[in-house]
Write an enzyme that holds these catalytic residues in place. Structure first.
Site, PDB file in Angstrom:
ATOM      1  N   ASP A 157       0.836  -1.194   0.000  1.00 14.11           N
ATOM      2  CA  ASP A 157       0.000   0.000   0.000  1.00 14.11           C
ATOM      3  C   ASP A 157       0.876   1.250   0.000  1.00 14.11           C
ATOM      4  O   ASP A 157       2.032   1.219   0.433  1.00 14.11           O
ATOM      5  CB  ASP A 157      -0.912   0.022   1.228  1.00 14.11           C
ATOM      6  CG  ASP A 157      -1.953  -1.083   1.190  1.00 14.11           C
ATOM      7  OD1 ASP A 157      -2.359  -1.465   0.087  1.00 14.11           O
ATOM      8  OD2 ASP A 157      -2.339  -1.550   2.279  1.00 14.11           O
ATOM      9  N   LYS A 158       0.310   2.337  -0.444  1.00 19.35           N
ATOM     10  CA  LYS A 158       1.044   3.602  -0.522  1.00 19.35           C
ATOM     11  C   LYS A 158       1.754   3.924   0.785  1.00 19.35           C
ATOM     12  O   LYS A 158       2.937   4.301   0.800  1.00 19.35           O
ATOM     13  CB  LYS A 158       0.083   4.734  -0.890  1.00 19.35           C
ATOM     14  CG  LYS A 158       0.701   6.121  -0.843  1.00 19.35           C
ATOM     15  CD  LYS A 158      -0.337   7.194  -1.102  1.00 19.35           C
ATOM     16  CE  LYS A 158       0.256   8.591  -0.942  1.00 19.35           C
ATOM     17  NZ  LYS A 158      -0.752   9.660  -1.139  1.00 19.35           N
TER      18      LYS A 158
END
Length: 370
Positions: A157-158
């Site tokens: 995820d970011k």
């Protein structure tokens, strides 16, 4: 909010090499298309492009009919001269090299291992068409333009930091994908969870789209995918726990969803966390300053696609999580990681990966909502 792209990306036959710059096609409308609207006729004349994409070109004035801007609903009589400016799609444009600093841990002719910082999106998508890890990889190794998704076979995820492996050739990508499918890739994460996690154990559920919010994932009774996370508690503090999670499967947001289901969401998680988690003002301020979920891909082990050798890599705790752990330890009366950095950093370095393959946890926890 982090983007919802599957953790495991299957092999695809798509050619991800960037398209050439916009070009103009000159077409003559066949007589057998007489009576059709312009957009319908172009959809038949340009079958490689979607109807919506063609409609956007007409709307943007990229289609001329007999030298004049065309109207989408105009009826054709046949024989018209069309000039169509082919515009690259956003996704195609996204596959553009962009130089950026990358923390390369290991690289050879087949694979590349990197330590992704928090805040970096892995793959271009709506809202993040540029500045992604994929763009940086294409600049670092231009040959990745010939490999689907620039060699990316799994993602973070970011706002999750840590280790990722990237394939530099198509055979290497196929090999790594097979390892992910057979669950032979070992991925171990370090995280800080809300509350006192009482167990070492296994969380086994189905994960699917949240029926109440399609932008989130959730534990579901039916229609989800099997998700298995092994949890080991490393330290417990006054209102938080330092944990290690081993993924047996790789579902979107898996650790974050599972820890929320266990009622111990990750500290700082803006999507699945609890902003009202009771803790001291000092800790609350540090969690807020973290500005992301406290999750780091700490260790990665896989078989080298070419040599067959087992490779294992470890990424040190990033500074932001390291600082939060130091504050938690001080508050709990433990030696601060800031004052005894080397000793504390080595405390968990000797953990044996093979421990994760044993079914000898204190508790076998299976969470299913009623």
């Amino acid at each position: 909010m982090t983007e919802s792209i599957p953790d495991f990306i299957p092999d695809e036959d798509t050619d991800f090499a960037a398209e050439a710059a916009a070009e103009t096609l000159h077409l003559t409308v066949p007589l057998d298309l007489a009576g059709l609207r312009l957009d319908a006729a172009l959809a038949k004349m340009l079958p490689d492009y979607s109807r919506s994409r063609i409609a956007s070109w007409i709307k943007d004035g990229e289609v001329l009919c007999n030298g004049q801007p065309a109207l989408p609903k105009a009826k054709l009589i046949g024989g018209e001269q069309l000039a169509v400016n082919i515009q690259p799609s956003q996704e195609t444009q996204a596959y553009t090299p962009e130089a950026m600093p990358l923390d390369i841990v290991y690289e050879d002719d087949s694979v590349l291992v990197l330590n992704k910082p928090a805040g970096l999106v892995v793959h271009p998508a709506a809202g993040n068409w540029t500045g992604t890890l994929l763009n940086g990889l294409l600049a670092h190794a231009p040959e990745l333009s010939q490999v689907p998704r620039a060699g990316i076979v799994h993602r973070l995820d970011k706002d999750t930091s840590g280790l990722m492996v990237v394939a530099k050739t198509l055979p290497a990508q196929n090999h790594l994908v097979q390892q992910l499918q057979s669950r032979s890739v070992k991925r171990i994460y370090r995280a800080i969870a809300d509350g006192i996690v009482p167990f070492d154990g296994k969380i086994e559920t189905q994960i699917g789209r949240d029926p109440h919010n399609r932008l989130k994932m959730a534990v579901v009774k039916f229609g989800g995918k099997e998700a298995i996370t092994h949890v080991k508690v490393l330290e417990r503090y006054q209102a938080h726990s330092y944990i290690e999670c081993s993924l047996e499967t790789g579902r979107t947001h898996q650790i974050r969803v599972h820890m929320r289901e266990a009622r111990h969401p990750l500290a700082g998680d803006a999507v699945y966390g609890n902003p009202r988690h009771p803790c001291s003002p000092e800790v609350k301020a540090e969690v807020k300053a973290l500005a992301r979920q406290a999750l780091h891909a700490y260790r990665l082990t896989f078989i080298h696609p070419q040599t067959g050798e087992t490779l294992s890599f470890q990424a040190p705790m990033p500074d932001d999580m390291y600082h939060l752990l130091s504050v938690l330890r001080l508050e709990s009366g433990m030696d601060s990681a800031l004052s005894r950095e080397q000793e504390w950093a080595e405390k968990f370095a000797g953990e044996d990966d093979d421990d994760w393959n044993e079914d000898d946890y204190d508790v076998d926890v299976v969470y299913v909502k009623d």
